[in-house]
Design a protein around this motif. Structure first.
Motif, PDB file in Angstrom:
ATOM      1  N   GLY A 229       0.811  -0.984  -0.047  1.00 45.48           N
ATOM      2  CA  GLY A 229      -0.313   0.277  -0.170  1.00 45.48           C
ATOM      3  C   GLY A 229       0.743   1.484   0.067  1.00 45.48           C
ATOM      4  N   SER A 230       0.952   2.154   0.818  1.00 49.82           N
ATOM      5  CA  SER A 230       1.420   3.449   0.647  1.00 49.82           C
ATOM      6  C   SER A 230       2.201   3.136   1.731  1.00 49.82           C
TER       7      SER A 230
ATOM      8  N   VAL B 258      -7.642  -6.190  11.016  1.00 45.62           N
ATOM      9  CA  VAL B 258      -6.491  -5.144  11.057  1.00 45.62           C
ATOM     10  C   VAL B 258      -6.281  -5.904  11.929  1.00 45.62           C
ATOM     11  N   ILE B 260      -1.245  -5.251  13.066  1.00 47.08           N
ATOM     12  CA  ILE B 260      -0.985  -4.433  13.090  1.00 47.08           C
ATOM     13  C   ILE B 260       0.755  -4.789  13.784  1.00 47.08           C
ATOM     14  N   LYS B 275      -0.338 -12.974   6.443  1.00 47.42           N
ATOM     15  CA  LYS B 275      -0.838 -12.129   5.663  1.00 47.42           C
ATOM     16  C   LYS B 275      -2.084 -11.647   4.948  1.00 47.42           C
ATOM     17  N   SER B 277      -4.727 -11.127   6.923  1.00 46.55           N
ATOM     18  CA  SER B 277      -5.214 -10.039   7.554  1.00 46.55           C
ATOM     19  C   SER B 277      -6.215  -9.269   6.735  1.00 46.55           C
ATOM     20  N   LYS B 278      -6.929  -8.996   7.072  1.00 46.66           N
ATOM     21  CA  LYS B 278      -7.790  -7.854   5.980  1.00 46.66           C
ATOM     22  C   LYS B 278      -7.458  -6.430   5.930  1.00 46.66           C
ATOM     23  N   VAL B 279      -6.502  -5.955   6.779  1.00 47.39           N
ATOM     24  CA  VAL B 279      -5.654  -4.718   6.443  1.00 47.39           C
ATOM     25  C   VAL B 279      -4.438  -5.288   7.745  1.00 47.39           C
ATOM     26  N   ILE B 280      -3.549  -4.676   6.551  1.00 38.53           N
ATOM     27  CA  ILE B 280      -2.156  -4.927   7.581  1.00 38.53           C
ATOM     28  C   ILE B 280      -1.556  -3.386   7.717  1.00 38.53           C
ATOM     29  N   ILE B 281      -1.250  -3.003   8.896  1.00 35.38           N
ATOM     30  CA  ILE B 281      -0.241  -2.346   9.289  1.00 35.38           C
ATOM     31  C   ILE B 281       1.329  -2.559   9.722  1.00 35.38           C
ATOM     32  N   ILE B 294       4.132  -5.738   2.080  1.00 38.04           N
ATOM     33  CA  ILE B 294       2.754  -6.850   2.117  1.00 38.04           C
ATOM     34  C   ILE B 294       1.367  -5.653   3.034  1.00 38.04           C
ATOM     35  N   ALA B 295       2.473  -4.428   3.706  1.00 46.00           N
ATOM     36  CA  ALA B 295       1.590  -4.164   4.621  1.00 46.00           C
ATOM     37  C   ALA B 295       0.215  -2.583   3.418  1.00 46.00           C
ATOM     38  N   ASP B 296      -0.898  -2.380   3.958  1.00 46.55           N
ATOM     39  CA  ASP B 296      -1.170  -1.444   2.981  1.00 46.55           C
ATOM     40  C   ASP B 296      -1.137  -0.546   3.216  1.00 46.55           C
ATOM     41  N   LEU B 297      -0.554  -0.331   5.579  1.00 44.27           N
ATOM     42  CA  LEU B 297       0.292   1.191   5.791  1.00 44.27           C
ATOM     43  C   LEU B 297       1.517   0.901   6.214  1.00 44.27           C
ATOM     44  N   GLY B 298       2.182   1.331   5.364  1.00 45.56           N
ATOM     45  CA  GLY B 298       3.174   1.324   6.451  1.00 45.56           C
ATOM     46  C   GLY B 298       4.057   2.605   7.323  1.00 45.56           C
TER      47      GLY B 298
END
Ligand SMILES: Cc1cc2nc3c(=O)[nH]c(=O)nc-3n(C[C@H](O)[C@H](O)[C@H](O)COP(=O)(O)OP(=O)(O)OC[C@H]3O[C@@H](n4cnc5c(N)ncnc54)[C@H](O)[C@@H]3O)c2cc1C
Ligand SMILES: Nc1ncnc2c1ncn2[C@@H]1O[C@H](COP(=O)(O)O)[C@@H](O)[C@H]1O
Lengths: 252, 321
Positions: A229-230, B258, B260, B275, B277-281, B294-298
């Motif tokens: 992602g970002s 989520v 984290i 991996k 998981s629906k959303v990964i931070i 692989i993170a949606d938000l890093g």
């Protein structure tokens, strides 16, 4: 007390590995004694130190696997058995178990120690197969072992803690990394290991048939990957961004 | 129709959640019988009926609660002699692993471990297994009958279909010779309020947390979010936190809304357990860490600063709404 520790040689987890065209792991790369099995050897040595006896290492693999046995001998194990045979190339868990069981049976040990799973295969299936073929009870996922006469008691790791399990020896245990910190081989140990016996045996010596593989690899694909992602630098606003993602995901 | 058998693992009378997940796949592959042994077996059989089991073999006998592996192996073996299944499924969990291995050896067939998917292909079964440290996925065909496959938890999503199972007494008898590995006591170490496997939000810490003394920062965030705390193997091996918190290949598989990852590099053996998981931070001071891919938000930064600030922000936002 006679203790057999099974030891496997595996690709070095710290090196980058390659796949051969037939999808087997390229085994000419750096190989090491499985770190899980080092813990098994350490536990075997500690039990021998406390109760007397002998620690015998058994490995199935190519000629090179002798190095894995040597490493264990230099830690202090007494002798080794290497099962090596062309018919064992690419052996599955059942055949591996059959070969190991035949060699171990001839030793009539009080205790067999394996690791819960190997570093490369990670199937964790050889130990229960071995226990069944040897007709032994199995105390698995041990993080602590106590021997009292012929009684064996282990703390067995569970999903939310542990259970205390006991059985009379002879028995088989599998150990986790929590069991014992493996010792380093001393220079003296390394010297001594050179003159220790490593007996080499074939399937024929053991009276085991090769047999066809119980399972075959049909194809190998890259594992699915997620798209990135970002990526943001934390310049003070990162927390707000995370909160936004959490809110979008409806967890706050 | 293929004949499929699912071993329904019970722990202290409770059905392991991995079993209902496996049912979602098993009922696509054939007619499913389930086997539940020990305290809670009848109730488990009824539950699995709602998940598509046609027959539930049960035996409510304490021997299955009190001894590891061997009594259950005796029953599974007797059942295979009676029903001749084409496929026997187990979950890839400690107790089931012990039984599956012994059963395979007793039947003289092979088995496929750690599978994330199974399909029927031309009369045989093919399972997907992690290969090459998880970078690859191999399709492995079982050549023997029955095919025995161990399925990783969280590989499928459980869903009820309605219906009910025909409950029968499981065949076979357990000899004294199988009462050997005796369970004396069960100790719970995990003090988590929310179970890791069931949590909507999982916050996992790795070596980047700096030390065990900093893990309460993650606990605080978890309680603000109503989530659970997990960990990488590196910190479990280092003794910072108990194994019950480990996520990954040799730990738990999780699939929260989520995830984290804090101070975790994202080794393949870790990501295989999270991996999906629906959303990964990811919070990591290294922008190049594999977890960032692989993170949606890093977020590139210091976890020890970001986590407390995040906890405060979550609390503030919750206070408002
Ligand atoms: C057979 C096998 C099975 C395995 N099973 C598992 C398993 O089940 N689960 C598992 O997790 N691992 C498993 N592993 C181990 C895995 O390969 C990795 O070694 C492990 O996951 C690494 O843990 P880590 O990310 O915490 O540590 P590291 O790899 O050391 O990463 C630490 C990270 O923290 C970051 N960092 C440092 N300081 C900070 C800071 N102040 N703020 C933010 N970030 C910071 C660093 O940039 C780094 O990316 C297994 C390995 C093998 C061989
Ligand atoms: N080829 C082998 N030689 C000796 N021991 C083995 C071999 N394969 C597996 N083992 C033992 O079984 C454990 C679990 O391996 P696995 O079932 O492959 O995950 C290993 O850590 C070893 O102790």
């Amino acid at each position: 007390m006679k203790i057999v520790v099974t030891v496997k040689q595996v690709p070095d987890p710290n090196s980058t590995q390659a796949l051969e065209s037939d999808n087997t792991l390229a085994r000419d790369k750096e190989v090491v004694l499985d770190p899980g099995d080092e813990c098994g050897i350490e536990e075997g040595l500690q039990l021998k130190e406390a109760h007397g006896g002998e620690v015998v290492l058994v490995s199935m693999g190519p000629e090179r696997a002798r190095d894995a046995i040597r490493k264990g001998l230099s830690m202090g194990a007494d002798r080794g058995i290497l099962i090596t045979d062309e018919k064992l190339a690419g052996a599955d868990a059942l055949l591996t178990g059959r070969a190991l069981a035949a060699a171990i049976k001839a030793e009539s040990p009080d205790l067999v120690i394996c690791a819960t799973e190997s570093y490369d295969g990670s199937t964790g299936m050889v130990p229960p197969i071995l226990a069944e073929l040897l007709g032994l009870p199995q105390l698995t996922f041990a993080k602590k072992v106590e021997v009292n006469g012929t009684n064996l008691k282990v703390n067995r790791q569970t999903a939310d803690g542990y259970m205390v399990v006991e059985a009379a020896m002879p028995a088989l245990i599998t150990v986790t990394a929590a069991i014992a910190e493996p010792r380093y081989a001393s220079l003296k140990g390394i010297m001594a290991a050179r003159s220790k016996e490593v007996k080499q045996v074939s399937l024929q010596d053991l009276g085991v048939d090769g047999g066809g593989p119980a399972e075959t690899i049909e194809s190998v694909a890259s594992a699915e990957t997620r798209k990135a992602g970002s990526i943001i630098e934390d310049d003070g606003n990162a927390v707000d961004q995370i909160v936004k993602v959490l809110a979008d995901a409806k967890v706050i | 129709m293929a004949k499929v058998c699912v071993y329904a693992e019970l722990s202290e009378g409770k059905l392991n959640s991995a079993v209902t997940e496996i049912m979602a796949k098993a009922r696509e592959l054939g007619d499913v019988s389930v086997v539940a042994l020990g305290t809670g077996a009848k109730e488990a059989g009824a539950t699995l009926g709602k998940h598509g089991a046609k027959v539930a073999y049960v035996k409510e006998d304490k021997v299955f609660d009190d001894y590891l592996a061997e009594p259950a192996t005796d029953v599974m073996h007797a059942l295979q002699q009676q029903d001749a299944y084409d496929l026997i499924l187990f979950s890839f969990t400690s107790d089931s692993r012990d039984i599956a291995g012994r059963l395979a050896a007793r039947l003289g067939t092979g088995l496929i471990s750690n599978a994330s998917d199974i399909s029927a292909e031309g009369g045989s079964f093919v399972a997907k297994v992690p290969y090459f440290g998880g970078a690859k996925l191999a399709s492995m065909k079982a050549n023997g009958k029955p095919a025995i496959v161990l399925v990783r938890p969280k590989s499928f999503e459980a869903s009820e279909t309605g219906g009910s199972a025909d409950v029968k007494d499981a065949p076979g008898s357990v000899g004294d010779g199988s009462k050997r590995a005796h369970i004396l006591e069960r100790v719970t170490e995990a003090s988590e309020k929310v179970k890791l496997e069931d949590a909507r939000v999982v916050i996992s810490g790795g070596r980047g947390m700096g030390g065990p003394d900093n893990f309460p920062l993650l606990e605080d965030l978890a309680s603000a979010l109503g989530g659970a705390v997990g960990a990488s193997r590196a910190v479990v091996d280092a003794g910072w936190v108990p194994y019950s918190m480990q996520v990954g290949q040799t730990g738990k598989s999780v699939r929260p809304g989520v995830y984290i990852a804090v101070g975790i590099s994202g080794a393949m053996q870790h990501t295989v357990g999270m991996k999906t998981s629906k959303v990964i931070i990811a919070i990591n001071k290294d922008a190049e860490a594999p977890i960032m891919k692989i993170a949606d938000l890093g977020v590139v930064g210091d976890a020890l600063k970001i986590v407390p600030a995040l906890t405060a922000a979550v609390k503030a936002k919750k206070g408002k709404s």
